[in-house]
Design a protein around this motif. Structure first.
Motif, PDB file in Angstrom:
ATOM      1  N   ILE A  22       0.784  -1.240  -0.065  1.00 56.02           N
ATOM      2  CA  ILE A  22       0.028   0.104   0.024  1.00 56.02           C
ATOM      3  C   ILE A  22       0.920   1.334   0.021  1.00 56.02           C
ATOM      4  O   ILE A  22       1.681   1.571   0.576  1.00 56.02           O
ATOM      5  N   SER A  23       0.437   2.155  -1.049  1.00 52.25           N
ATOM      6  CA  SER A  23       0.728   3.516  -0.964  1.00 52.25           C
ATOM      7  C   SER A  23      -0.031   4.494  -0.707  1.00 52.25           C
ATOM      8  O   SER A  23      -1.172   4.600  -1.434  1.00 52.25           O
ATOM      9  N   LEU A  24      -0.167   5.340   0.398  1.00 48.76           N
ATOM     10  CA  LEU A  24      -1.167   6.375   0.540  1.00 48.76           C
ATOM     11  C   LEU A  24      -0.637   7.816   0.837  1.00 48.76           C
ATOM     12  O   LEU A  24       0.270   7.924   1.649  1.00 48.76           O
ATOM     13  N   THR A  25      -1.316   8.797   0.193  1.00 48.65           N
ATOM     14  CA  THR A  25      -0.838   9.989   0.515  1.00 48.65           C
ATOM     15  C   THR A  25      -2.115  10.874   1.031  1.00 48.65           C
ATOM     16  O   THR A  25      -3.045  10.837   0.021  1.00 48.65           O
ATOM     17  N   LEU A  26      -2.406  11.584   2.178  1.00 47.37           N
ATOM     18  CA  LEU A  26      -3.215  12.357   2.685  1.00 47.37           C
ATOM     19  C   LEU A  26      -2.959  13.624   2.812  1.00 47.37           C
ATOM     20  O   LEU A  26      -2.052  14.003   3.471  1.00 47.37           O
ATOM     21  N   ASN A  27      -3.751  14.542   1.994  1.00 46.78           N
ATOM     22  CA  ASN A  27      -3.701  16.002   2.625  1.00 46.78           C
ATOM     23  C   ASN A  27      -4.760  16.579   3.117  1.00 46.78           C
ATOM     24  O   ASN A  27      -6.170  16.522   2.406  1.00 46.78           O
ATOM     25  N   LEU A  28      -4.973  16.916   4.566  1.00 46.22           N
ATOM     26  CA  LEU A  28      -6.009  17.319   5.241  1.00 46.22           C
ATOM     27  C   LEU A  28      -6.739  18.680   4.676  1.00 46.22           C
ATOM     28  O   LEU A  28      -7.805  19.077   4.903  1.00 46.22           O
ATOM     29  N   ASP A  29      -5.665  19.479   4.060  1.00 45.81           N
ATOM     30  CA  ASP A  29      -5.990  20.779   3.475  1.00 45.81           C
ATOM     31  C   ASP A  29      -6.291  20.846   2.046  1.00 45.81           C
ATOM     32  O   ASP A  29      -5.633  21.590   1.343  1.00 45.81           O
ATOM     33  N   GLY A  30      -6.780  19.834   1.424  1.00 44.39           N
ATOM     34  CA  GLY A  30      -7.035  19.784  -0.056  1.00 44.39           C
ATOM     35  C   GLY A  30      -8.072  20.237  -0.554  1.00 44.39           C
ATOM     36  O   GLY A  30      -8.700  21.023   0.051  1.00 44.39           O
ATOM     37  N   THR A  31      -8.355  19.829  -1.705  1.00 48.06           N
ATOM     38  CA  THR A  31      -9.847  20.536  -2.282  1.00 48.06           C
ATOM     39  C   THR A  31     -10.861  19.112  -2.730  1.00 48.06           C
ATOM     40  O   THR A  31     -11.765  19.664  -3.368  1.00 48.06           O
ATOM     41  N   VAL A  60      -4.262   6.694  -3.236  1.00 53.60           N
ATOM     42  CA  VAL A  60      -4.376   5.274  -2.655  1.00 53.60           C
ATOM     43  C   VAL A  60      -4.036   4.313  -3.657  1.00 53.60           C
ATOM     44  O   VAL A  60      -4.673   4.420  -4.865  1.00 53.60           O
ATOM     45  N   ARG A  61      -2.782   3.468  -3.547  1.00 49.89           N
ATOM     46  CA  ARG A  61      -2.426   2.443  -4.622  1.00 49.89           C
ATOM     47  C   ARG A  61      -2.316   1.311  -3.760  1.00 49.89           C
ATOM     48  O   ARG A  61      -1.527   1.157  -2.795  1.00 49.89           O
ATOM     49  N   VAL A  62      -3.003   0.206  -3.983  1.00 50.56           N
ATOM     50  CA  VAL A  62      -3.033  -1.111  -3.350  1.00 50.56           C
ATOM     51  C   VAL A  62      -2.766  -2.300  -4.085  1.00 50.56           C
ATOM     52  O   VAL A  62      -3.723  -2.313  -5.113  1.00 50.56           O
ATOM     53  N   LYS A  63      -1.969  -3.128  -3.865  1.00 50.67           N
ATOM     54  CA  LYS A  63      -2.006  -4.371  -4.641  1.00 50.67           C
ATOM     55  C   LYS A  63      -2.040  -5.512  -3.464  1.00 50.67           C
ATOM     56  O   LYS A  63      -1.265  -5.705  -2.521  1.00 50.67           O
ATOM     57  N   GLY A  64      -3.228  -6.135  -3.486  1.00 48.70           N
ATOM     58  CA  GLY A  64      -3.562  -7.080  -2.529  1.00 48.70           C
ATOM     59  C   GLY A  64      -3.947  -8.149  -2.862  1.00 48.70           C
ATOM     60  O   GLY A  64      -3.990  -8.669  -4.066  1.00 48.70           O
ATOM     61  N   ASP A  65      -3.970  -9.103  -1.963  1.00 49.40           N
ATOM     62  CA  ASP A  65      -4.358 -10.878  -2.209  1.00 49.40           C
ATOM     63  C   ASP A  65      -5.994 -11.091  -2.419  1.00 49.40           C
ATOM     64  O   ASP A  65      -6.725 -11.715  -1.844  1.00 49.40           O
ATOM     65  N   LEU A  66      -6.391 -10.287  -3.463  1.00 51.01           N
ATOM     66  CA  LEU A  66      -7.910 -10.459  -4.054  1.00 51.01           C
ATOM     67  C   LEU A  66      -8.268 -11.872  -4.334  1.00 51.01           C
ATOM     68  O   LEU A  66      -9.369 -11.923  -4.564  1.00 51.01           O
ATOM     69  N   GLN A  67      -7.079 -12.630  -4.736  1.00 50.11           N
ATOM     70  CA  GLN A  67      -7.572 -14.060  -5.217  1.00 50.11           C
ATOM     71  C   GLN A  67      -7.908 -14.799  -3.932  1.00 50.11           C
ATOM     72  O   GLN A  67      -8.663 -15.695  -4.246  1.00 50.11           O
ATOM     73  N   VAL A  68      -7.739 -14.309  -2.600  1.00 48.53           N
ATOM     74  CA  VAL A  68      -8.319 -14.665  -1.567  1.00 48.53           C
ATOM     75  C   VAL A  68      -9.682 -14.196  -1.146  1.00 48.53           C
ATOM     76  O   VAL A  68     -10.592 -14.799  -1.105  1.00 48.53           O
ATOM     77  N   ASP A  69      -9.588 -12.837  -0.896  1.00 47.22           N
ATOM     78  CA  ASP A  69     -10.993 -12.278  -0.762  1.00 47.22           C
ATOM     79  C   ASP A  69     -10.574 -10.754  -0.556  1.00 47.22           C
ATOM     80  O   ASP A  69      -9.457 -10.397  -0.706  1.00 47.22           O
ATOM     81  N   THR A  70     -11.452  -9.990  -0.213  1.00 42.13           N
ATOM     82  CA  THR A  70     -11.104  -8.485  -0.044  1.00 42.13           C
ATOM     83  C   THR A  70     -10.734  -8.310   1.349  1.00 42.13           C
ATOM     84  O   THR A  70     -10.258  -6.725   1.669  1.00 42.13           O
TER      85      THR A  70
END
Length: 201
Positions: A22-31, A60-70
């Motif tokens: 997972i790669s995530l960036t959050l800006n609380l003061d965004g638009t 948000v960019r996620v590579k997860g084991d969706l072959q298992v489940d969510t």
């Protein structure tokens, strides 16, 4: 990485396990700009709603084991988003701390209230009666909010007041969460230090 200046409150986090990357960036003061790719279409739609209505910039960019489940993808995204919220608010000086919203979405009416208090707790009361909405297992909605509340160390209440359509109930919850977090994280020039009789949060 954390940037909590007066101009920008931004947190960028990466988290890699055997189950998710997972790669995530959050800006609380965004638009309200969002770029979301979790591999789960309905979950992407919910995170877009959270960002847009909270006026946060969110990537948000996620590579997860969706072959298992969510499960791992949703839960781990919640953990990372919660951690990002906690980093972005920083020492919490000058913020409102509390936020709430009662949000209508067609027949659904959802209440979300939260406290950026440093003490994690979740109260969750959504009445979902379908196994899935789109490609998301509905039981994962609670897991997401639980993970966010503990990652952010926030007290979080999500409650359904009315509603019958599972899509509307879930979407209302994500949007209400965004609005409540926007209010809680908002700066107030009247607040000196942190809003606590203890002097710290």
């Amino acid at each position: 990485m954390e940037n909590n200046t007066e101009q920008n409150r931004i947190a960028s986090i990466t988290r890699t396990t055997r189950e998710t990357d997972i790669s995530l960036t959050l800006n609380l003061d965004g638009t309200g700009q969002a770029q979301i790719d979790t591999g789960i279409g309905f979950f992407d739609h919910m995170l877009h709603g959270f960002a847009r209505h909270g006026l946060f910039d969110l990537t948000v960019r996620v590579k997860g084991d969706l072959q298992v489940d969510t499960h791992h993808t949703v839960e781990d995204t919640g953990i990372v988003l919660g951690n990002a919220i906690r980093q972005a608010v920083g020492d919490k000086a000058g913020i409102a701390r509390y936020g709430f919203r009662i949000l209508p979405m067609d027949e659904a009416l959802i209440l979300c209230a939260l406290d950026l208090c440093g003490r994690p707790y979740l109260v969750y009361d959504l009445k979902l009666d379908r196994e899935k909405v789109g490609d998301l297992e509905t039981e994962m909605v609670r897991e997401f909010f639980y993970a966010v509340s503990y990652g952010a160390a926030m007290n979080l209440h999500v409650k359904q007041m009315e509603g019958g359509n599972n899509h509307h109930i879930i979407e209302g919850a994500f949007k209400a969460f965004g609005k409540a977090l926007d209010e809680a994280s908002r700066r107030d020039k009247r607040i000196q230090g942190v809003l606590s009789t203890k002097g710290s949060l």
